[in-house]
Design an enzyme around this catalytic site. Structure first.
Site, PDB file in Angstrom:
ATOM      1  N   HIS A   5       0.831  -1.218   0.000  1.00  0.00           N
ATOM      2  CA  HIS A   5       0.000   0.000   0.000  1.00  0.00           C
ATOM      3  C   HIS A   5       0.858   1.258   0.000  1.00  0.00           C
ATOM      4  O   HIS A   5       0.424   2.298   0.487  1.00  0.00           O
ATOM      5  CB  HIS A   5      -0.943   0.036   1.209  1.00  0.00           C
ATOM      6  CG  HIS A   5      -1.660  -1.263   1.451  1.00  0.00           C
ATOM      7  ND1 HIS A   5      -2.853  -1.576   0.849  1.00  0.00           N
ATOM      8  CD2 HIS A   5      -1.314  -2.341   2.199  1.00  0.00           C
ATOM      9  CE1 HIS A   5      -3.230  -2.787   1.239  1.00  0.00           C
ATOM     10  NE2 HIS A   5      -2.300  -3.277   2.048  1.00  0.00           N
TER      11      HIS A   5
ATOM     12  N   SER B 233      13.622  21.935 -16.269  1.00  0.00           N
ATOM     13  CA  SER B 233      12.407  22.697 -16.509  1.00  0.00           C
ATOM     14  C   SER B 233      12.792  24.023 -17.144  1.00  0.00           C
ATOM     15  O   SER B 233      13.841  24.577 -16.837  1.00  0.00           O
ATOM     16  CB  SER B 233      11.694  22.933 -15.178  1.00  0.00           C
ATOM     17  OG  SER B 233      10.855  24.073 -15.277  1.00  0.00           O
TER      18      SER B 233
ATOM     19  N   LYS C 221      15.037  22.008 -11.175  1.00  0.00           N
ATOM     20  CA  LYS C 221      14.416  20.728 -11.499  1.00  0.00           C
ATOM     21  C   LYS C 221      15.297  19.788 -12.308  1.00  0.00           C
ATOM     22  O   LYS C 221      16.028  20.197 -13.198  1.00  0.00           O
ATOM     23  CB  LYS C 221      13.127  20.960 -12.306  1.00  0.00           C
ATOM     24  CG  LYS C 221      12.062  21.692 -11.522  1.00  0.00           C
ATOM     25  CD  LYS C 221      11.310  20.760 -10.613  1.00  0.00           C
ATOM     26  CE  LYS C 221      10.495  19.821 -11.447  1.00  0.00           C
ATOM     27  NZ  LYS C 221       9.125  19.712 -11.014  1.00  0.00           N
TER      28      LYS C 221
ATOM     29  N   GLU D  11       9.004   8.347 -17.024  1.00  0.00           N
ATOM     30  CA  GLU D  11       7.631   8.872 -17.144  1.00  0.00           C
ATOM     31  C   GLU D  11       7.050   8.561 -18.522  1.00  0.00           C
ATOM     32  O   GLU D  11       5.901   8.140 -18.654  1.00  0.00           O
ATOM     33  CB  GLU D  11       7.613  10.387 -16.920  1.00  0.00           C
ATOM     34  CG  GLU D  11       7.819  10.789 -15.468  1.00  0.00           C
ATOM     35  CD  GLU D  11       7.922  12.294 -15.318  1.00  0.00           C
ATOM     36  OE1 GLU D  11       7.039  13.013 -15.809  1.00  0.00           O
ATOM     37  OE2 GLU D  11       8.909  12.765 -14.711  1.00  0.00           O
TER      38      GLU D  11
END
Ligand code: ARG
Length: 466
Positions: free
Chosen positions: A163, A284, A290, A297
């Site tokens: 979980h 970014s 970043k 992804e």
């Protein structure tokens, strides 16, 4: 170089009184995408022609001319000089028309005892067989990369999650080997479905077979097929072999998406278990701090298109009456895109996995939070004679104690632990350590360093890693 000479004349033109409109031509043509099958098409045509000549259906002079013409065509295609024409609809008619231009009537005899229906089914199977073989190899390499990382981390402790909550400590090696198991099953699936892909449709002709004395087994042998498609109607119409491949590809994509998701989480500064080399990340345009894990992804995102193609092919096949229907021309783009997506993803992950930078101290620290050894304490009490359900209760009390203090179970003094159960002694602290927890799970499939070393040895042997 152009095949314009005959371009106006379709292969079935005598039956028709008007040409198709430009829109219909564009709508029905597949040459823009099925030219990818050209090498397979030539290979299959050569085997077919050889059999026709061996059976005396065409002359050996015709066969020689076909061999020579096909060699020229192959060279033209390799040099990107071949002129593909939408007027000639698909890869098959483009190549056949060019052959006829080059060698005359012998080119027109090639299509004896076959149809584009068995021809295209054969081409796709030949093409897909190569894809399967190359992706099997890529899956082996990906497993090798995972095993390579795992070798260095049998003693690197991280929290195992259920979980997404800290559950029990595991080694990073053990975690990676879970993916080795997944990708090894994916490779097995490819091998298994390859047997069903690798059957010869040629000889089925349009749907019912042919009146010529062909030798299908000879063609199968020439093209290294394992056997024949045994029913001509089935041979030209079903695409279950492509669907099966897409199902296996979907599982590969799903497994890659699971790994991707973990890499993304692990690389988040809040978790910080790993870093990925800069070549897999981007920055970014607005936030200078970043470093985004774009590759995992994207891999996660591409799962959608792979699974989507599987759904598309299932729907393409659904309720198609026997035998061939033009619907089947729609099988190619999803199949090609699936294969390309999987090949690229596997290639990039082989490199990516090898480049993972492990932050062992962050993993260890996280395993030390969240009472990851609570189960070990319960097991300890059971070994001292307490029924498991009671032990579960006693440990829950201890966790509450520790939580109140804001410390881990192993940091509680013995006196406090004994308040939960007087069965607890000094030897409990070994049990409550991360190393103790790992070492206790020493059986096949467990996370103990010895068990993981045994698993690693098995995988290294299987994957041929020295
Ligand atoms: N381009 C077609 C396909 O991909 C080849 C078979 C066409 N056969 C036919 N009878 N129209 O399926």
């Amino acid at each position: 170089m152009s095949n314009s000479l005959d371009r106006k004349k379709e292969a079935w033109s005598a039956r028709f009184s008007e040409p198709v409109s430009e829109l219909v031509k564009r709508y029905t043509a597949s040459v823009d995408f099925d030219q990818r099958l050209a090498q397979a098409d030539i290979r299959a045509s050569l085997a077919h022609a050889q059999m026709l000549s061996e059976q005396g259906i065409i002359s050996s002079a015709d066969f020689d001319a076909i061999v020579e013409g096909m060699a020229k065509i192959k060279a033209e295609i390799d040099r990107h000089e071949f002129v593909w024409s939408v007027d000639l609809e698909d890869v098959h008619l483009n190549i056949e028309r060019r052959l006829t231009l080059l060698i005359g009537d012998a080119g027109k005899r090639l299509h004896t005892a076959r149809s584009r229906n068995d021809q295209v089914a054969t081409d796709i199977r030949l093409w897909l067989r190569d894809v399967i073989d190359s992706q099997y190899e890529l899956l082996q390499q990906l497993q090798q990369a995972l095993v390579g990382q795992a070798c260095a981390h049998t003693n690197t402790v991280m929290p195992g999650f259920t979980h997404l909550q800290v559950a029990q400590p595991v080694s990073f090696a053990h975690h990676l080997l879970a993916y080795v198991e997944m990708f090894s099953r994916d490779a097995e699936r490819l091998i298994d479905l390859r047997r069903r892909v690798n059957r010869l449709p040629l000889g089925a002709a349009a749907l019912a077979g042919t009146s010529f004395p062909i030798d299908r087994k000879r063609v199968a042998a020439l093209l290294a097929f394992d056997g024949l498609c045994e029913n001509s109607l089935d041979a030209v119409s079903d695409r279950d072999f492509a669907i099966e491949y897409c199902a296996a590809a979907s599982l590969i994509a799903v497994h890659l998406s699971r790994l991707s998701e973990e890499l993304v989480l692990w690389m988040s500064p809040n978790i910080g278990f790993i870093d990925l080399p800069d070549r897999f990340c981007t920055g970014s345009s607005i936030m200078p701090q970043k470093k985004n894990p774009d590759v995992p992804e994207l891999a996660r995102g591409k799962t959608g298109r792979v699974v989507g193609h599987l759904m598309g092919l299932l729907m393409l096949m659904k309720a198609q009456p026997l035998a061939y229907n033009k619907d089947n021309q729609e099988d190619k783009e999803p199949l090609f895109d699936t294969a390309d997506t999987i090949s690229d993803s596997l290639l990039i992950f082989i490199d990516l996995v090898a480049g993972i930078v492990v932050k062992a101290e962050r993993m260890r620290e996280a395993a030390g939070r969240g009472y990851a050894t609570a189960t070990d304490l319960a097991d300890y009490l059971v070994r001292k004679g307490m029924p498991f359900r009671d032990a579960h209760e006693a440990v829950a009390l201890a966790v509450r104690e520790a939580d109140r203090e804001g410390i881990d179970l192993g940091a509680l003094p013995l006196s406090r632990l004994r308040q939960c159960s007087n069965l607890i002694d000094e030897d409990v602290f070994e049990v409550l350590s991360l190393e103790g927890s790992l070492a206790a799970r020493n059986h096949p499939g467990g996370t103990a360093p010895d068990a993981v070393l045994a698993a690693l040895a098995r995988h290294r042997e299987r994957l041929g890693i020295r």
